[in-house]
Design a protein around this motif. Sequence first.
Motif, PDB file in Angstrom:
ATOM      1  N   GLU A  71      26.365  30.975  83.557  1.00  0.00           N
ATOM      2  CA  GLU A  71      26.973  31.575  84.746  1.00  0.00           C
ATOM      3  C   GLU A  71      27.897  30.558  85.388  1.00  0.00           C
ATOM      4  O   GLU A  71      27.963  29.408  84.957  1.00  0.00           O
ATOM      5  CB  GLU A  71      25.873  31.984  85.746  1.00  0.00           C
ATOM      6  N   LYS A  72      28.586  30.963  86.449  1.00  0.00           N
ATOM      7  CA  LYS A  72      29.476  30.048  87.166  1.00  0.00           C
ATOM      8  C   LYS A  72      28.745  28.831  87.700  1.00  0.00           C
ATOM      9  O   LYS A  72      29.220  27.710  87.612  1.00  0.00           O
ATOM     10  CB  LYS A  72      30.128  30.768  88.354  1.00  0.00           C
ATOM     11  N   GLU A  73      27.565  29.051  88.276  1.00  0.00           N
ATOM     12  CA  GLU A  73      26.822  27.966  88.931  1.00  0.00           C
ATOM     13  C   GLU A  73      26.083  27.049  87.964  1.00  0.00           C
ATOM     14  O   GLU A  73      25.671  25.958  88.320  1.00  0.00           O
ATOM     15  CB  GLU A  73      25.849  28.515  89.981  1.00  0.00           C
ATOM     16  N   PRO A  88      22.342  23.295  87.177  1.00  0.00           N
ATOM     17  CA  PRO A  88      23.785  23.099  87.400  1.00  0.00           C
ATOM     18  C   PRO A  88      24.409  22.299  86.254  1.00  0.00           C
ATOM     19  O   PRO A  88      23.777  21.412  85.683  1.00  0.00           O
ATOM     20  CB  PRO A  88      23.844  22.308  88.707  1.00  0.00           C
TER      21      PRO A  88
END
Length: 107
Positions: A71-73, A88
């Motif tokens: 995902e983006k995070e 992260p």
Amino acid sequence: MREVQRPPWYANALILIVAAVMWYGFIQQIIFGIPFGAKPASDTGMWGLFLLFGICFPLFFLSLKLVTKTEKEGLVIRFFPFCSRVIPYQQIKSVQVQPYHPMSYGG
């Protein structure tokens, strides 16, 4: 990207065998009135065993899966139905391709 891993087929087969025995015992004792086993449980006990090992146990184990998503995070890891964790991208120090054998690991 998304990957889903489930328990190996032989683990699911074992769970389904246990469930099938419970269904057989339940039908024999509760539906047909024939005691199941050498020391049969009471009808109330058979209902409890059936609900636990004939329905809940198989539904729980057959729903287990490990989902890994980018995902983006960061990297999202979820072990359904329990927990979810986000790692992260900044915490990932290295990445490498690791070959594995699905039959030995179940993934």
